[in-house]
Design an enzyme around this catalytic site. Structure first.
Site, PDB file in Angstrom:
ATOM      1  N   ASP A  14       0.836  -1.206   0.000  1.00  0.00           N
ATOM      2  CA  ASP A  14       0.000   0.000   0.000  1.00  0.00           C
ATOM      3  C   ASP A  14       0.872   1.258   0.000  1.00  0.00           C
ATOM      4  O   ASP A  14       1.974   1.256   0.538  1.00  0.00           O
ATOM      5  CB  ASP A  14      -0.901  -0.033   1.240  1.00  0.00           C
ATOM      6  CG  ASP A  14      -2.106   0.870   1.093  1.00  0.00           C
ATOM      7  OD1 ASP A  14      -2.289   1.477   0.014  1.00  0.00           O
ATOM      8  OD2 ASP A  14      -2.883   0.983   2.057  1.00  0.00           O
ATOM      9  N   HIS A  31       3.013   3.082  -8.940  1.00  0.00           N
ATOM     10  CA  HIS A  31       2.865   1.637  -9.206  1.00  0.00           C
ATOM     11  C   HIS A  31       4.128   1.097  -9.881  1.00  0.00           C
ATOM     12  O   HIS A  31       4.565  -0.010  -9.586  1.00  0.00           O
ATOM     13  CB  HIS A  31       1.635   1.372 -10.075  1.00  0.00           C
ATOM     14  CG  HIS A  31       0.340   1.764  -9.407  1.00  0.00           C
ATOM     15  ND1 HIS A  31       0.057   1.426  -8.115  1.00  0.00           N
ATOM     16  CD2 HIS A  31      -0.741   2.467  -9.855  1.00  0.00           C
ATOM     17  CE1 HIS A  31      -1.144   1.901  -7.786  1.00  0.00           C
ATOM     18  NE2 HIS A  31      -1.645   2.547  -8.824  1.00  0.00           N
ATOM     19  N   GLU A  61     -12.255  -4.946  -5.138  1.00  0.00           N
ATOM     20  CA  GLU A  61     -12.763  -3.574  -4.961  1.00  0.00           C
ATOM     21  C   GLU A  61     -12.017  -2.568  -5.858  1.00  0.00           C
ATOM     22  O   GLU A  61     -12.524  -1.476  -6.122  1.00  0.00           O
ATOM     23  CB  GLU A  61     -12.627  -3.132  -3.492  1.00  0.00           C
ATOM     24  CG  GLU A  61     -13.606  -3.809  -2.540  1.00  0.00           C
ATOM     25  CD  GLU A  61     -13.315  -5.285  -2.304  1.00  0.00           C
ATOM     26  OE1 GLU A  61     -12.131  -5.673  -2.288  1.00  0.00           O
ATOM     27  OE2 GLU A  61     -14.276  -6.065  -2.163  1.00  0.00           O
ATOM     28  N   LEU A 125      11.042 -20.500  -4.763  1.00  0.00           N
ATOM     29  CA  LEU A 125      10.066 -19.601  -4.127  1.00  0.00           C
ATOM     30  C   LEU A 125       8.803 -19.617  -4.967  1.00  0.00           C
ATOM     31  O   LEU A 125       8.862 -19.545  -6.194  1.00  0.00           O
ATOM     32  CB  LEU A 125      10.623 -18.160  -4.079  1.00  0.00           C
ATOM     33  CG  LEU A 125       9.639 -17.073  -3.638  1.00  0.00           C
ATOM     34  CD1 LEU A 125       9.368 -17.158  -2.129  1.00  0.00           C
ATOM     35  CD2 LEU A 125      10.183 -15.679  -3.966  1.00  0.00           C
ATOM     36  N   SER A 190      -8.296  -5.442   4.757  1.00  0.00           N
ATOM     37  CA  SER A 190      -8.920  -5.074   3.486  1.00  0.00           C
ATOM     38  C   SER A 190      -9.271  -6.273   2.596  1.00  0.00           C
ATOM     39  O   SER A 190      -8.908  -6.313   1.421  1.00  0.00           O
ATOM     40  CB  SER A 190      -8.013  -4.112   2.697  1.00  0.00           C
ATOM     41  OG  SER A 190      -7.813  -2.939   3.435  1.00  0.00           O
ATOM     42  N   GLU A 201       0.765 -13.725  11.948  1.00  0.00           N
ATOM     43  CA  GLU A 201       1.296 -12.574  12.669  1.00  0.00           C
ATOM     44  C   GLU A 201       1.154 -11.368  11.738  1.00  0.00           C
ATOM     45  O   GLU A 201       1.381 -11.479  10.520  1.00  0.00           O
ATOM     46  CB  GLU A 201       2.781 -12.785  13.010  1.00  0.00           C
ATOM     47  CG  GLU A 201       3.034 -13.950  13.927  1.00  0.00           C
ATOM     48  CD  GLU A 201       2.435 -13.756  15.318  1.00  0.00           C
ATOM     49  OE1 GLU A 201       2.401 -12.607  15.801  1.00  0.00           O
ATOM     50  OE2 GLU A 201       1.992 -14.756  15.900  1.00  0.00           O
TER      51      GLU A 201
HETATM   52  C1  FPP Z   1      -1.832   0.188  -3.335  1.00  0.00           C
HETATM   53  O1  FPP Z   1      -1.370   1.499  -3.421  1.00  0.00           O
HETATM   54  C2  FPP Z   1      -1.377  -0.587  -4.443  1.00  0.00           C
HETATM   55  C3  FPP Z   1      -2.177  -1.198  -5.362  1.00  0.00           C
HETATM   56  C4  FPP Z   1      -3.634  -1.129  -5.339  1.00  0.00           C
HETATM   57  C5  FPP Z   1      -1.637  -1.962  -6.440  1.00  0.00           C
HETATM   58  C6  FPP Z   1      -0.377  -2.690  -6.143  1.00  0.00           C
HETATM   59  C7  FPP Z   1       0.367  -2.726  -7.375  1.00  0.00           C
HETATM   60  C8  FPP Z   1       1.687  -2.654  -7.512  1.00  0.00           C
HETATM   61  C9  FPP Z   1       2.673  -2.686  -6.406  1.00  0.00           C
HETATM   62  C10 FPP Z   1       2.268  -2.531  -8.838  1.00  0.00           C
HETATM   63  C11 FPP Z   1       2.431  -3.839  -9.465  1.00  0.00           C
HETATM   64  C12 FPP Z   1       1.192  -4.199 -10.062  1.00  0.00           C
HETATM   65  C13 FPP Z   1       0.948  -5.319 -10.636  1.00  0.00           C
HETATM   66  C14 FPP Z   1      -0.429  -5.450 -11.120  1.00  0.00           C
HETATM   67  C15 FPP Z   1       1.960  -6.395 -10.795  1.00  0.00           C
HETATM   68  P1  FPP Z   1      -2.442   2.654  -3.587  1.00  0.00           P
HETATM   69  O2  FPP Z   1      -2.578   2.945  -5.019  1.00  0.00           O
HETATM   70  O3  FPP Z   1      -3.716   2.270  -2.900  1.00  0.00           O
HETATM   71  O4  FPP Z   1      -1.721   3.798  -2.811  1.00  0.00           O
HETATM   72  P2  FPP Z   1      -2.412   4.977  -1.976  1.00  0.00           P
HETATM   73  O5  FPP Z   1      -3.157   4.335  -0.836  1.00  0.00           O
HETATM   74  O6  FPP Z   1      -1.246   5.772  -1.513  1.00  0.00           O
HETATM   75  O7  FPP Z   1      -3.292   5.711  -2.924  1.00  0.00           O
END
Ligand code: FPP
Length: 237
Positions: A14, A31, A61, A125, A190, A201
């Site tokens: 996140d 991202h 979601e 892995l 979530s 944990e």
């Molecule tokens: C949460 O950050 C992250 C996501 C919803 C996507 C996770 C994706 C990646 C780490 C990139 C790689 C993706 C793939 C599909 C391989 P957020 O966007 O909710 O951040 P915020 O809470 O700061 O807005």
């Protein structure tokens, strides 16, 4: 006695959007930087003897985000699976997916399927990407399958056990996560692995996912190693 690392580490990645915003960049750059953190976390898992790494990449979601962001996340997923396959093979990483993959575009499904097949023999892995994943949906699907079995006379209600349910989840052949990390200062699950997290944990850090590197990884693993896991029993130490 030397404490063991988690066999199965799961991560709620996140904070990508906030990382980008803090730099005046488009969310997408967050991202992209998040993918760098995935690469380094995979390496650190191998180095530390973690056998399963599950990453929450896209939730049921997340479809509610602006179309542009959904589209770019799907594009990124396609690109990553295609581009990273050779490196994953070299590292001995088997890539798997959990979630309702039927809802994804053909292009996305084809690219993730190809990577899944190409890395299928690897066993150092298991990297498990949760895509269009929601724990409530996963449990609902298991309940539907059990109901069908009962209606068809293939299962009697007295014989329904917790294993009956666990065996019908996406994670049927994967051990429950020992440690779940969530970055970016949020302290909730979530809709991630709700069944499987019964005795996991939990570790929360304020660090945003794109900044999650070696130091943070090692801090989380050291913290985990110091914990006493009782699984509802008493501590005999
Ligand atoms: C949460 O950050 C992250 C996501 C919803 C996507 C996770 C994706 C990646 C780490 C990139 C790689 C993706 C793939 C599909 C391989 P957020 O966007 O909710 O951040 P915020 O809470 O700061 O807005």
């Amino acid at each position: 006695m030397e404490s063991l690392p988690p066999v199965h580490l799961a991560v709620i990645m996140d904070g990508n959007g906030r990382w980008a915003k803090a730099r005046g960049l488009d969310r997408f750059h967050g991202h992209i930087q998040g993918v760098e953190s995935i690469r380094s976390t995979v390496e650190l898992c191998i180095e530390n003897g973690v056998r399963y790494l599950t990453l929450y990449a896209f939730s049921t979601e997340n479809w509610g985000r602006p179309d542009e962001e959904v589209h770019s996340l799907m594009e990124l997923l396609c690109q990553c699976t295609v581009n990273e396959t050779p490196q994953l093979k070299k590292q001995g990483v088997r890539l798997r997916f959990i979630g309702d993959l039927d809802k994804l575009d053909d292009k996305v499904r084809e690219s993730i399927h190809a990577c899944h097949v190409e890395t299928g023999e690897n066993d150092k892995l298991q990297l498990i990407l949760a895509v269009n994943y929601g724990a409530r949906n996963e449990i609902k699907e298991a309940v539907k399958k059990i109901t069908e079995k009962v209606i068809n006379g293939d299962l009697s209600t007295e014989n329904i056990t917790t294993d009956t349910i666990a065996d019908l989840l996406y994670t049927a052949d994967i051990p429950d996560p020992d440690l779940i990390i969530r970055t970016s200062g949020e302290s909730r699950l979530s809709n991630f692995l709700l069944w499987q997290a019964a005795y996991s944990e939990l570790y929360f850090t304020d660090v945003l996912w794109p900044d999650f590197g070696r130091e943070e990884f090692e801090k989380a693993i050291e913290n985990y190693k110091k914990r006493t896991r009782k699984f509802g029993l008493i501590n005999n130490k």
